[in-house]
Design a protein around this motif. Structure first.
Motif, PDB file in Angstrom:
ATOM      1  N   MET A   1      36.683 115.799 162.783  1.00 62.97           N
ATOM      2  CA  MET A   1      36.259 114.445 163.133  1.00 62.97           C
ATOM      3  C   MET A   1      36.561 113.460 161.999  1.00 62.97           C
ATOM      4  SD  MET A   1      35.485 115.298 166.023  1.00 62.97           S
ATOM      5  CE  MET A   1      35.243 113.617 166.555  1.00 62.97           C
ATOM      6  N   GLN A   2      36.407 113.922 160.761  1.00 68.03           N
ATOM      7  CA  GLN A   2      36.709 113.041 159.627  1.00 68.03           C
ATOM      8  C   GLN A   2      38.198 112.745 159.554  1.00 68.03           C
ATOM      9  OE1 GLN A   2      34.169 111.660 157.615  1.00 68.03           O
ATOM     10  NE2 GLN A   2      35.913 110.307 157.175  1.00 68.03           N
ATOM     11  N   ALA A   3      39.026 113.733 159.884  1.00 67.91           N
ATOM     12  CA  ALA A   3      40.471 113.506 159.890  1.00 67.91           C
ATOM     13  C   ALA A   3      40.850 112.467 160.939  1.00 67.91           C
ATOM     14  CB  ALA A   3      41.206 114.822 160.155  1.00 67.91           C
ATOM     15  N   LEU A   4      40.251 112.563 162.114  1.00 67.50           N
ATOM     16  CA  LEU A   4      40.498 111.572 163.161  1.00 67.50           C
ATOM     17  C   LEU A   4      40.020 110.199 162.711  1.00 67.50           C
ATOM     18  CD1 LEU A   4      41.175 110.528 165.956  1.00 67.50           C
ATOM     19  CD2 LEU A   4      39.036 111.548 166.801  1.00 67.50           C
ATOM     20  N   TRP A   5      38.840 110.149 162.121  1.00 71.40           N
ATOM     21  CA  TRP A   5      38.277 108.875 161.676  1.00 71.40           C
ATOM     22  C   TRP A   5      39.152 108.234 160.602  1.00 71.40           C
ATOM     23  CZ3 TRP A   5      35.053 105.896 164.027  1.00 71.40           C
ATOM     24  CH2 TRP A   5      34.438 104.835 163.348  1.00 71.40           C
ATOM     25  N   ASN A   6      39.610 109.033 159.653  1.00 71.64           N
ATOM     26  CA  ASN A   6      40.460 108.504 158.587  1.00 71.64           C
ATOM     27  C   ASN A   6      41.737 107.882 159.151  1.00 71.64           C
ATOM     28  OD1 ASN A   6      38.588 109.413 156.733  1.00 71.64           O
ATOM     29  ND2 ASN A   6      39.754 111.222 156.145  1.00 71.64           N
ATOM     30  N   ALA A   7      42.323 108.556 160.137  1.00 69.38           N
ATOM     31  CA  ALA A   7      43.540 108.031 160.761  1.00 69.38           C
ATOM     32  C   ALA A   7      43.259 106.706 161.456  1.00 69.38           C
ATOM     33  CB  ALA A   7      44.104 109.050 161.753  1.00 69.38           C
ATOM     34  N   ALA A   8      42.122 106.636 162.160  1.00 67.35           N
ATOM     35  CA  ALA A   8      41.771 105.412 162.883  1.00 67.35           C
ATOM     36  C   ALA A   8      41.495 104.262 161.929  1.00 67.35           C
ATOM     37  CB  ALA A   8      40.559 105.673 163.772  1.00 67.35           C
ATOM     38  N   VAL A   9      40.799 104.533 160.839  1.00 70.46           N
ATOM     39  CA  VAL A   9      40.498 103.481 159.850  1.00 70.46           C
ATOM     40  C   VAL A   9      41.780 102.938 159.248  1.00 70.46           C
ATOM     41  CG1 VAL A   9      39.467 103.026 157.590  1.00 70.46           C
ATOM     42  CG2 VAL A   9      38.161 104.264 159.321  1.00 70.46           C
ATOM     43  N   GLN A  10      42.664 103.824 158.828  1.00 72.57           N
ATOM     44  CA  GLN A  10      43.895 103.361 158.181  1.00 72.57           C
ATOM     45  C   GLN A  10      44.777 102.590 159.144  1.00 72.57           C
ATOM     46  OE1 GLN A  10      44.546 103.587 154.746  1.00 72.57           O
ATOM     47  NE2 GLN A  10      45.944 101.997 155.479  1.00 72.57           N
ATOM     48  N   GLU A  11      44.873 103.081 160.372  1.00 69.70           N
ATOM     49  CA  GLU A  11      45.711 102.400 161.369  1.00 69.70           C
ATOM     50  C   GLU A  11      45.178 101.002 161.669  1.00 69.70           C
ATOM     51  OE1 GLU A  11      47.894 103.575 165.529  1.00 69.70           O
ATOM     52  OE2 GLU A  11      45.885 104.396 165.184  1.00 69.70           O
ATOM     53  N   THR A  12      43.869 100.894 161.810  1.00 69.29           N
ATOM     54  CA  THR A  12      43.262  99.604 162.138  1.00 69.29           C
ATOM     55  C   THR A  12      43.332  98.653 160.950  1.00 69.29           C
ATOM     56  OG1 THR A  12      41.756 100.803 163.618  1.00 69.29           O
ATOM     57  CG2 THR A  12      41.206  98.521 163.114  1.00 69.29           C
ATOM     58  N   ARG A  13      43.151  99.173 159.748  1.00 71.61           N
ATOM     59  CA  ARG A  13      43.266  98.322 158.556  1.00 71.61           C
ATOM     60  C   ARG A  13      44.692  97.792 158.394  1.00 71.61           C
ATOM     61  NH1 ARG A  13      40.951 101.322 153.945  1.00 71.61           N
ATOM     62  NH2 ARG A  13      38.960 100.662 154.875  1.00 71.61           N
ATOM     63  N   ASP A  14      45.674  98.638 158.657  1.00 74.36           N
ATOM     64  CA  ASP A  14      47.063  98.182 158.584  1.00 74.36           C
ATOM     65  C   ASP A  14      47.300  97.041 159.572  1.00 74.36           C
ATOM     66  OD1 ASP A  14      47.634 100.038 156.633  1.00 74.36           O
ATOM     67  OD2 ASP A  14      48.655 101.448 157.978  1.00 74.36           O
ATOM     68  N   LEU A  15      46.693  97.152 160.749  1.00 76.91           N
ATOM     69  CA  LEU A  15      46.837  96.102 161.757  1.00 76.91           C
ATOM     70  C   LEU A  15      46.195  94.799 161.281  1.00 76.91           C
ATOM     71  CD1 LEU A  15      47.934  95.668 164.648  1.00 76.91           C
ATOM     72  CD2 LEU A  15      45.648  96.282 165.490  1.00 76.91           C
ATOM     73  N   LEU A  16      45.008  94.907 160.696  1.00 69.13           N
ATOM     74  CA  LEU A  16      44.314  93.713 160.202  1.00 69.13           C
ATOM     75  C   LEU A  16      45.073  93.065 159.053  1.00 69.13           C
ATOM     76  CD1 LEU A  16      41.843  91.852 160.286  1.00 69.13           C
ATOM     77  CD2 LEU A  16      40.631  93.506 158.841  1.00 69.13           C
ATOM     78  N   GLN A  17      45.760  93.871 158.266  1.00 61.50           N
ATOM     79  CA  GLN A  17      46.524  93.335 157.138  1.00 61.50           C
ATOM     80  C   GLN A  17      47.891  92.808 157.548  1.00 61.50           C
ATOM     81  OE1 GLN A  17      46.018  96.847 154.307  1.00 61.50           O
ATOM     82  NE2 GLN A  17      45.989  95.148 152.852  1.00 61.50           N
ATOM     83  N   HIS A  18      48.594  93.571 158.392  1.00 59.15           N
ATOM     84  CA  HIS A  18      50.018  93.316 158.598  1.00 59.15           C
ATOM     85  C   HIS A  18      50.416  93.063 160.050  1.00 59.15           C
ATOM     86  CE1 HIS A  18      50.233  94.706 154.480  1.00 59.15           C
ATOM     87  NE2 HIS A  18      49.821  95.920 154.814  1.00 59.15           N
ATOM     88  N   GLY A  19      49.459  92.998 160.960  1.00 64.34           N
ATOM     89  CA  GLY A  19      49.802  92.902 162.376  1.00 64.34           C
ATOM     90  C   GLY A  19      50.062  91.506 162.900  1.00 64.34           C
ATOM     91  N   TRP A  20      50.082  90.517 162.014  1.00 67.44           N
ATOM     92  CA  TRP A  20      50.180  89.128 162.459  1.00 67.44           C
ATOM     93  C   TRP A  20      51.598  88.594 162.375  1.00 67.44           C
ATOM     94  CZ3 TRP A  20      45.525  88.504 164.352  1.00 67.44           C
ATOM     95  CH2 TRP A  20      44.449  89.197 163.749  1.00 67.44           C
ATOM     96  N   LEU A  21      51.905  87.656 163.255  1.00 69.65           N
ATOM     97  CA  LEU A  21      53.152  86.920 163.136  1.00 69.65           C
ATOM     98  C   LEU A  21      53.029  85.934 161.980  1.00 69.65           C
ATOM     99  CD1 LEU A  21      53.832  86.090 166.900  1.00 69.65           C
ATOM    100  CD2 LEU A  21      54.963  87.837 165.509  1.00 69.65           C
ATOM    101  N   PRO A  22      54.134  85.606 161.330  1.00 66.89           N
ATOM    102  CA  PRO A  22      54.066  84.604 160.248  1.00 66.89           C
ATOM    103  C   PRO A  22      53.502  83.299 160.793  1.00 66.89           C
ATOM    104  CG  PRO A  22      56.207  85.693 160.289  1.00 66.89           C
ATOM    105  CD  PRO A  22      55.494  86.133 161.514  1.00 66.89           C
ATOM    106  N   GLN A  23      52.630  82.683 160.014  1.00 68.91           N
ATOM    107  CA  GLN A  23      52.034  81.418 160.433  1.00 68.91           C
ATOM    108  C   GLN A  23      52.953  80.264 160.055  1.00 68.91           C
ATOM    109  OE1 GLN A  23      48.163  82.281 158.433  1.00 68.91           O
ATOM    110  NE2 GLN A  23      47.295  81.744 160.427  1.00 68.91           N
ATOM    111  N   PRO A  24      53.214  79.343 160.997  1.00 68.75           N
ATOM    112  CA  PRO A  24      54.116  78.226 160.701  1.00 68.75           C
ATOM    113  C   PRO A  24      53.565  77.355 159.582  1.00 68.75           C
ATOM    114  CG  PRO A  24      53.461  78.241 163.036  1.00 68.75           C
ATOM    115  CD  PRO A  24      52.647  79.276 162.329  1.00 68.75           C
TER     116      PRO A  24
END
Length: 244
Positions: free
Chosen positions: A213-236
């Motif tokens: 369960m911790q392995a699954l959780w770690n994967a989910a946290v990292q994936e979601t954090r990457d999205l929050l950091q890098h998932g956006w289109l450049p702002q004009p």
């Protein structure tokens, strides 16, 4: 950082340097032997862990979702689709008026999928905003981890049985429940669905070791954090927008 631990002045200061916000979306519904609030606990905790090191505010979880099929299970609360979409629209409108422009919706409940259509509609009406709708449990890396650990996984099975969603003193069956025919299940009225499904687990083991369960959780946290950091289109650039 949870906004329940902030005041409006601190939030105003945050908006001078950033415009991101995280909104967890959940549901109060049967999860077999697990908490009725599994779909609230998981996105809220995930959002908080993801956002904390980035200093992005996390708003309270929308604790009720769209779950009419579980109506025959006591404690399952369902909003009408139109109600749910209006509430979510009002939340986004309110935060946009405050100055937020980028929203990560961390969704913990599959029944909330109509909100994806609303997101497309809302962003078309708010071209200066971006909204990411993220089903944390079946996002690519999290789902890959589920498949690696045990591909027989479903609603109320081991894949939702974390130390923070199980209940003290509740004994879980030590079996692997056969997978339910989901296509057939979707055709059933609530009373017939309960009769067919029984305890609420769609299929699979009820519990796996906490290391899994911790392995699954770690994967989910990292994936979601990457999205929050890098998932956006450049702002004009603001000046370029004015020239346009």
């Amino acid at each position: 950082m949870r906004v329940c631990e902030m005041n409006w002045m601190q939030l105003e200061a945050y908006l001078e340097r950033d415009d991101r916000a995280v909104i967890p979306l959940g549901s109060t519904e049967q999860h077999g032997y697990l908490s009725l609030c599994v779909d609230n606990i998981l996105p809220e905790r995930l959002a908080a862990e993801v956002a904390e090191p980035l200093g992005v505010p996390v708003f309270p979880t929308l604790n009720y979702g769209i779950t009419p099929y579980f109506a025959a299970y006591p404690g399952s609360v369902s909003l009408r689709v139109e109600t749910y979409l209006r509430v979510l629209r009002d939340i986004l409108d309110s935060l946009a008026r405050s100055g937020f422009r980028r929203f990560l919706l961390v969704n913990g409940h599959g029944g909330n999928s109509p909100a994806q259509g609303l997101v497309a509609e809302w962003t078309a009406e708010h071209p200066d905003c971006q909204v990411l709708f993220h089903n944390w449990w079946n996002a690519p890396r999290a789902w890959q981890e589920v498949q690696r650990i045990d591909p027989v996984a479903s609603h109320a099975s081991w894949m939702e049985n974390f130390p923070w969603t199980r209940l003290t003193g509740v004994q879980l069956p030590d079996i692997q429940k056969p997978m339910t025919d989901l296509d057939r299940l979707r055709l059933l009225a609530p009373a017939r669905l309960r009769e067919t499904l029984g305890d609420g687990n769609y299929g699979g083991l009820y519990q796996r070791p906490d290391e899994d369960m911790q392995a699954l959780w770690n994967a989910a946290v990292q994936e979601t954090r990457d999205l929050l950091q890098h998932g956006w289109l450049p702002q004009p650039d603001a000046a370029a927008q004015e020239r346009a």
